[in-house]
Design a protein around this motif. Sequence first.
Motif, PDB file in Angstrom:
ATOM      1  N   ILE A  45      63.082  18.124  59.295  1.00 18.16           N
ATOM      2  CA  ILE A  45      62.776  18.281  57.868  1.00 18.16           C
ATOM      3  C   ILE A  45      61.811  17.202  57.382  1.00 18.16           C
ATOM      4  O   ILE A  45      60.814  17.491  56.720  1.00 18.16           O
ATOM      5  CB  ILE A  45      64.074  18.296  57.023  1.00 18.16           C
ATOM      6  CG1 ILE A  45      64.852  19.585  57.319  1.00 18.16           C
ATOM      7  CG2 ILE A  45      63.753  18.179  55.525  1.00 18.16           C
ATOM      8  CD1 ILE A  45      66.249  19.622  56.739  1.00 18.16           C
ATOM      9  N   GLU A  49      57.982  18.035  56.178  1.00 16.29           N
ATOM     10  CA  GLU A  49      57.520  17.777  54.815  1.00 16.29           C
ATOM     11  C   GLU A  49      56.330  16.819  54.799  1.00 16.29           C
ATOM     12  O   GLU A  49      55.372  17.007  54.062  1.00 16.29           O
ATOM     13  CB  GLU A  49      58.668  17.240  53.957  1.00 16.29           C
ATOM     14  CG  GLU A  49      59.647  18.353  53.623  1.00 16.29           C
ATOM     15  CD  GLU A  49      60.841  17.886  52.808  1.00 16.29           C
ATOM     16  OE1 GLU A  49      61.023  16.664  52.647  1.00 16.29           O
ATOM     17  OE2 GLU A  49      61.592  18.757  52.340  1.00 16.29           O
ATOM     18  N   LYS A  50      56.407  15.795  55.655  1.00 23.60           N
ATOM     19  CA  LYS A  50      55.341  14.803  55.714  1.00 23.60           C
ATOM     20  C   LYS A  50      54.038  15.448  56.224  1.00 23.60           C
ATOM     21  O   LYS A  50      52.982  15.263  55.643  1.00 23.60           O
ATOM     22  CB  LYS A  50      55.766  13.666  56.644  1.00 23.60           C
ATOM     23  CG  LYS A  50      54.792  12.507  56.738  1.00 23.60           C
ATOM     24  CD  LYS A  50      55.412  11.327  57.455  1.00 23.60           C
ATOM     25  CE  LYS A  50      55.770  11.596  58.909  1.00 23.60           C
ATOM     26  NZ  LYS A  50      54.599  11.779  59.788  1.00 23.60           N
ATOM     27  N   GLN A  52      53.219  18.626  56.236  1.00 20.16           N
ATOM     28  CA  GLN A  52      52.703  19.621  55.286  1.00 20.16           C
ATOM     29  C   GLN A  52      51.940  18.949  54.157  1.00 20.16           C
ATOM     30  O   GLN A  52      50.870  19.402  53.762  1.00 20.16           O
ATOM     31  CB  GLN A  52      53.835  20.468  54.737  1.00 20.16           C
ATOM     32  CG  GLN A  52      53.955  21.778  55.496  1.00 20.16           C
ATOM     33  CD  GLN A  52      55.001  22.684  54.911  1.00 20.16           C
ATOM     34  OE1 GLN A  52      55.969  22.233  54.323  1.00 20.16           O
ATOM     35  NE2 GLN A  52      54.819  23.968  55.078  1.00 20.16           N
ATOM     36  N   LEU A  53      52.514  17.856  53.657  1.00 22.70           N
ATOM     37  CA  LEU A  53      51.860  17.126  52.565  1.00 22.70           C
ATOM     38  C   LEU A  53      50.547  16.510  53.008  1.00 22.70           C
ATOM     39  O   LEU A  53      49.541  16.579  52.303  1.00 22.70           O
ATOM     40  CB  LEU A  53      52.778  16.006  52.070  1.00 22.70           C
ATOM     41  CG  LEU A  53      53.721  16.326  50.927  1.00 22.70           C
ATOM     42  CD1 LEU A  53      54.677  15.157  50.702  1.00 22.70           C
ATOM     43  CD2 LEU A  53      52.931  16.587  49.646  1.00 22.70           C
ATOM     44  N   LYS A  59      47.032  24.333  52.376  1.00 22.80           N
ATOM     45  CA  LYS A  59      48.383  24.751  51.972  1.00 22.80           C
ATOM     46  C   LYS A  59      48.732  26.197  52.341  1.00 22.80           C
ATOM     47  O   LYS A  59      49.345  26.912  51.558  1.00 22.80           O
ATOM     48  CB  LYS A  59      48.577  24.552  50.445  1.00 22.80           C
ATOM     49  CG  LYS A  59      48.296  23.133  49.945  1.00 22.80           C
ATOM     50  CD  LYS A  59      49.340  22.144  50.441  1.00 22.80           C
ATOM     51  CE  LYS A  59      48.895  20.710  50.197  1.00 22.80           C
ATOM     52  NZ  LYS A  59      49.497  19.757  51.127  1.00 22.80           N
TER      53      LYS A  59
END
Length: 127
Positions: A45, A49-50, A52-53, A59
């Motif tokens: 997780i 998240e890291k 993707q950001l 995006k």
Amino acid sequence: MKKLISGTFVSTITMLAFMAPAYAALKPAADTDGNGKISLEEFVIFNGEKDQLQRDKNKDGVFSTEEWVGKSASDYRTSSLSRFDSNGDGSLSIDEVVNVYIWAFGERDKNKDGELTGGEIPKPFKK
Ligand SMILES: [Ca+2]
Ligand SMILES: [Ca+2]
Ligand SMILES: [Ca+2]
């Protein structure tokens, strides 16, 4: 004997437990259950998240070669792309990238206890 254990004593012990270095050293967003270890779920997780950001620039939920490898072209990034791009389209989908994290977790878990502790924990997970 029990009478001697006051509320203050108990709260001091609780406070000390939270102040232990192992606990304080990890980001709360990485060690979500606050046990001072990184489980596979926490690893997947937090990395997801890291990445993707920081990497999924347009995006669309997919990492193109350019987004995934970038300018760094580290061994980890280039080899993980060639290894886990299972449909061979040159990019990593969410499913494919999860396999990268699972593999990376196994590589880092040196003592194979299913959790990352101490030196097994990557830098970005630490405060
Ligand atoms: Ca944890
Ligand atoms: Ca792919
Ligand atoms: Ca371990």
